[in-house]
Design an enzyme around this catalytic site. Structure first.
Site, PDB file in Angstrom:
ATOM      1  N   ALA A 155      11.218 -13.928   5.110  1.00 57.58           N
ATOM      2  CA  ALA A 155      11.380 -14.192   6.419  1.00 57.58           C
ATOM      3  C   ALA A 155      10.103 -14.825   6.850  1.00 57.58           C
ATOM      4  O   ALA A 155       8.933 -14.348   6.586  1.00 57.58           O
ATOM      5  CB  ALA A 155      11.704 -12.843   7.183  1.00 57.58           C
ATOM      6  N   LYS A 156      10.236 -15.717   7.827  1.00 59.84           N
ATOM      7  CA  LYS A 156       8.927 -16.209   8.608  1.00 59.84           C
ATOM      8  C   LYS A 156       8.526 -15.350   9.631  1.00 59.84           C
ATOM      9  O   LYS A 156       8.821 -15.539  10.822  1.00 59.84           O
ATOM     10  CB  LYS A 156       8.962 -17.662   8.908  1.00 59.84           C
ATOM     11  CG  LYS A 156       7.857 -18.588   8.798  1.00 59.84           C
ATOM     12  CD  LYS A 156       7.949 -19.952   8.899  1.00 59.84           C
ATOM     13  CE  LYS A 156       6.982 -20.747   9.246  1.00 59.84           C
ATOM     14  NZ  LYS A 156       5.736 -20.655   8.774  1.00 59.84           N
ATOM     15  N   ALA A 157       7.942 -14.118   9.428  1.00 60.63           N
ATOM     16  CA  ALA A 157       7.548 -13.067  10.538  1.00 60.63           C
ATOM     17  C   ALA A 157       6.060 -13.300  11.040  1.00 60.63           C
ATOM     18  O   ALA A 157       5.333 -13.612  10.184  1.00 60.63           O
ATOM     19  CB  ALA A 157       7.830 -11.844  10.272  1.00 60.63           C
ATOM     20  N   TYR A 161       1.328 -13.382   9.152  1.00 52.04           N
ATOM     21  CA  TYR A 161       0.212 -14.354   8.986  1.00 52.04           C
ATOM     22  C   TYR A 161      -1.273 -13.685   9.179  1.00 52.04           C
ATOM     23  O   TYR A 161      -2.193 -14.515   9.317  1.00 52.04           O
ATOM     24  CB  TYR A 161       0.651 -15.452  10.142  1.00 52.04           C
ATOM     25  CG  TYR A 161       1.832 -16.308   9.488  1.00 52.04           C
ATOM     26  CD1 TYR A 161       1.315 -17.316   8.737  1.00 52.04           C
ATOM     27  CD2 TYR A 161       2.846 -15.999   9.524  1.00 52.04           C
ATOM     28  CE1 TYR A 161       2.399 -18.239   8.042  1.00 52.04           C
ATOM     29  CE2 TYR A 161       4.098 -16.524   8.662  1.00 52.04           C
ATOM     30  CZ  TYR A 161       3.782 -17.588   8.006  1.00 52.04           C
ATOM     31  OH  TYR A 161       4.756 -18.386   7.235  1.00 52.04           O
TER      32      TYR A 161
END
Ligand code: PMP
Length: 307
Positions: A155-157, A161
């Site tokens: 998932a690009k959560a 980052y």
């Protein structure tokens, strides 16, 4: 710091187009406090015919949906409607070559309980097409990628980052351009915001899925290789293997395809311009601007002419 908007810039916010400078966000929001949100990084290009085209729009908005589902975020948006809104947003902001940033975020919620609603914003800003002739000095990071047993790594959560920022800052402080992170088993995983490939004897290698964000650019590179008859192997390998390689590159929506000059100061065996990787870089560049590929050449030249 970079300036992403001015007093005229419009963003898409929960169904309306509003001025970025006037939009408000709740300071009690769960996303801000806990890094619990999902987002996308998308690009649009002015194609050779002069049109504005969002590259792989469906794939990016589908990944946004999957990221939200993976994190139990309410997600009631239709990709088609979001894609239409994004084209409209580009038109309103008079942008063709742009970076597009959708973000799904949560209401005020200091608990860890599930939300009953989520919000969406889409911002766009100018991004010149990247020429990709500079090569990166890459450093093996002391940071590993998040453990897939602790995070939904596919998932690009937003919270993931923090790891990317730490690794990138460490590499830059040490005089490098970018970091390369291993997975929790010590195998090469990816960069802070890009997947990686390396080349050896005309063959291309990339980390197998499982401990990486399976990038949309990575899958485009795999398509390009398949179409051009370039052999690709998805496997697990260490940084030592890369140090004996002919070439290596990062790929991602923002980075596009960008070659490496060295890893930990060790240069690659081949001149970048004489590699299959360079041909892939050119093919990718042609694909995003919809430049036709010559059909009647040798397999390697099918990738497109060098520009
Ligand atoms: N890995 C990470 C950690 C990223 O942030 C990105 C950028 N989204 C990528 C890989 C590349 O993904 P994509 O090609 O879909 O942009």
């Amino acid at each position: 710091m970079a300036s992403y908007y001015d007093e005229n810039t419009l963003i898409y916010l929960n169904g309306s187009f509003v001025r970025a400078a006037e939009a408000k966000v709740d300071l009690y929001g769960q996303t801000l406090h806990y890094g619990y949100g999902v987002f996308e990084g998308i690009r649009s290009y002015r194609t050779v015919s002069g049109e504005t085209k969002i590259f792989k729009a469906e794939e990016h908005y589908e990944r946004l949906r999957q990221s939200a589902l993976a994190l139990n975020l309410p997600y009631e948006y239709e990709s088609d409607a979001l894609i239409r809104a994004t084209y409209e947003l580009l038109r309103l902001n008079e942008l063709q070559d742009a970076y597009i940033r959708p973000l799904v975020y949560c209401p005020a919620n200091m608990s860890f309980n599930r939300n009953t609603e989520s919000y969406i914003m889409i911002a766009v800003w100018k991004m010149e097409p990247f020429l990709g002739n500079t090569l990166l000095k890459v450093m093996t990071s002391s940071f590993q990628r998040p453990n897939p047993k602790g995070f939904k790594i596919q998932a690009k959560a937003t919270g993931h980052y923090v790891n990317s920022i730490m690794a990138s800052q460490e590499a830059k402080a040490a005089g490098y351009d970018e970091a390369l992170l291993a997975d929790m088993n010590g195998f090469v995983a990816e960069g802070p915001g890009a997947n990686m490939f390396y080349e050896k004897d005309g063959k291309i290698f990339t980390p197998a899925p499982g401990n990486i964000l399976p990038g949309i650019t990575r899958s485009t590179v795999l398509d390009i290789c398949r179409e051009a008859g370039i052999v690709v192997e998805e496997s697990f390998f260490t940084t030592e293997t890369i140090k004996g390689a002919d070439a290596a590159f990062f790929c991602g929506t923002a980075a596009e395809v960008i070659g490496w000059e060295s890893l930990d100061g060790v240069p690659f065996n081949k001149e970048w311009n004489n590699t299959v990787s360079r041909q892939i870089q050119v093919a990718y560049k042609n694909r995003v601007i919809e430049k036709a590929i010559l059909a009647d050449k040798e397999p390697i030249n099918k990738l497109g002419q060098l520009v």
